[in-house]
Design an enzyme around this catalytic site. Structure first.
Site, PDB file in Angstrom:
ATOM      1  N   ASP A  43      -9.808  -1.536 -13.923  1.00  0.00           N
ATOM      2  CA  ASP A  43      -9.094  -0.381 -13.665  1.00  0.00           C
ATOM      3  C   ASP A  43      -9.090  -0.340 -12.101  1.00  0.00           C
ATOM      4  O   ASP A  43     -10.404  -0.602 -11.775  1.00  0.00           O
ATOM      5  CB  ASP A  43      -9.857   0.943 -14.838  1.00  0.00           C
ATOM      6  CG  ASP A  43      -9.813   2.004 -14.267  1.00  0.00           C
ATOM      7  OD1 ASP A  43      -8.633   2.192 -14.949  1.00  0.00           O
ATOM      8  OD2 ASP A  43     -10.773   2.418 -13.613  1.00  0.00           O
ATOM      9  N   GLU A 171       9.619   0.639   8.273  1.00  0.00           N
ATOM     10  CA  GLU A 171      10.174   0.281   7.039  1.00  0.00           C
ATOM     11  C   GLU A 171      11.143   1.409   7.240  1.00  0.00           C
ATOM     12  O   GLU A 171      12.837   1.924   6.520  1.00  0.00           O
ATOM     13  CB  GLU A 171       9.715   0.667   5.322  1.00  0.00           C
ATOM     14  CG  GLU A 171      10.575   0.410   3.770  1.00  0.00           C
ATOM     15  CD  GLU A 171      10.818   1.943   3.565  1.00  0.00           C
ATOM     16  OE1 GLU A 171      11.350   1.698   2.330  1.00  0.00           O
ATOM     17  OE2 GLU A 171      10.937   3.004   4.152  1.00  0.00           O
ATOM     18  N   HIS A 287      10.087  13.442   2.455  1.00  0.00           N
ATOM     19  CA  HIS A 287      10.594  13.161   4.097  1.00  0.00           C
ATOM     20  C   HIS A 287      10.460  15.081   5.246  1.00  0.00           C
ATOM     21  O   HIS A 287      10.676  14.667   6.092  1.00  0.00           O
ATOM     22  CB  HIS A 287      12.036  12.539   4.327  1.00  0.00           C
ATOM     23  CG  HIS A 287      12.059  10.928   4.114  1.00  0.00           C
ATOM     24  ND1 HIS A 287      12.892  10.285   4.404  1.00  0.00           N
ATOM     25  CD2 HIS A 287      10.633  10.725   3.916  1.00  0.00           C
ATOM     26  CE1 HIS A 287      12.931   9.136   4.459  1.00  0.00           C
ATOM     27  NE2 HIS A 287      11.641   9.276   3.719  1.00  0.00           N
TER      28      HIS A 287
END
Length: 317
Positions: A43, A171, A287
């Site tokens: 987990d 990115e 954004h």
């Protein structure tokens, strides 16, 4: 997740052990060993992931409100992750590149051991847009991948394959960092990557549960996890090809990943199976300046982080 041209963005079952019982064997003869069982995926504590998000928020707040490419907040975010990984025993490399007149950085972390001819990678982009702190996009993926890597170290996991984790720069400018990484790999080293798993926006406040369908085996691994916890999934189409898996896929590397939704609107059918609010974006702060530490659904973050661990453990064992 970066905007596309249109303006929108992207258990481990224990292996059966064959016990070979030798009837009438000579005294002292040992039974032939069977295959080792797969290690069960741990987990991933969502509180730990949230603690990393709090640090990313603090970094953004202290550096002009964002963690964008070429800004102080991005480099401070990278330094935070690198320090954690170095302390945990990873071999880290900071890869430098230039985009839009600013210096960018990728962070690559290798866990010692495993077959380096068969590499399983998990990654996320660490940069935000300039408008805000980028806590869901993509602090959520970055923090989960960081905690996953730290869990590998904490548990002393020794996979059959080699594990590599990555945090990409720029990115938001078009997968610049991940493309730079892939383009600078030799053909031999590209061929050694047996799978790249991408985690871009996995804590959206009105979440969906989307799985990339680029590679059938990786897709099935994620779907198996969610089926096991009773959560239906859909194929990811909103940001298809618009995140850091794309350069890997284009180079012939098998890819997969998870996504909880950006600025597309959740339908009534999706709300019926996942909860949340129909007619509202998966992430209304996509954004935007409101993409802060308040812009996270803990349940989605927890499920996706655990699914990431399940996939890494399953695919690397």
């Amino acid at each position: 997740m970066k905007l596309p041209v249109s303006g929108r963005a992207a258990a481990a079952g224990a292996a059966s052990i064959v016990m070979l019982l030798t009837i009438g064997s000579t005294a002292g003869a040992a039974p032939a060993p069977g295959p080792a069982p797969l290690a069960a995926a741990p987990d991933i504590p969502v509180a730990n992931v949230k603690a990393h998000l709090a640090q990313l928020q603090s970094i953004a707040t202290a550096n002009g409100g964002n963690r964008a490419h070429g800004r102080a907040g991005y480099k401070a975010s990278l330094d935070y992750a690198k320090a954690k990984l170095d302390a945990a025993g990873y071999t880290t490399v900071v890869q430098q590149f230039t985009s839009s007149g600013r210096t960018g950085y990728n962070l690559i972390a290798d866990w010692p051991g495993g077959d380096t001819g068969r590499v399983v990678m998990a990654g996320s982009h660490l940069d935000s847009v300039t408008a805000g702190a980028g806590i869901n996009d993509n602090g959520s993926g970055s923090a989960a991948v960081l905690e996953l890597a730290l869990t590998v170290a904490r548990t002393g996991y020794q996979p059959t394959k080699h594990l590599r984790f990555a945090w990409w720069g720029a990115e938001e400018l078009g997968m610049v960092g991940s493309r730079y990484y892939v383009n600078n790999l030799s053909s031999t080293n590209r061929a050694r990557i047996s799978g790249y798993l991408n985690f871009d926006m996995i804590g959206s406040p009105n979440p969906g549960y989307f799985v990339y369908d680029d590679d059938p085996a990786i897709e099935k691994t994620f779907k198996d996890y969610f089926a096991g916890i009773g959560v239906p999934t859909e194929i990811e189409t909103e940001g298809d090809g618009r995140s850091d898996h794309a350069p890997f896929k284009n180079a012939g590397v098998p890819v997969g990943g998870l996504f909880s939704g950006a600025d597309y609107t959740k339908t009534a059918a999706q709300a019926a199976k996942w909860g949340g609010t129909a007619g509202r974006a998966f992430d209304r702060c996509y954004h935007s300046s409101c993409d802060t530490s308040a812009n996270i659904d803990d349940t989605a973050l927890n499920r996706n982080a655990d699914a990431a661990a399940y996939a890494v453990w399953t695919l690397s064992s």
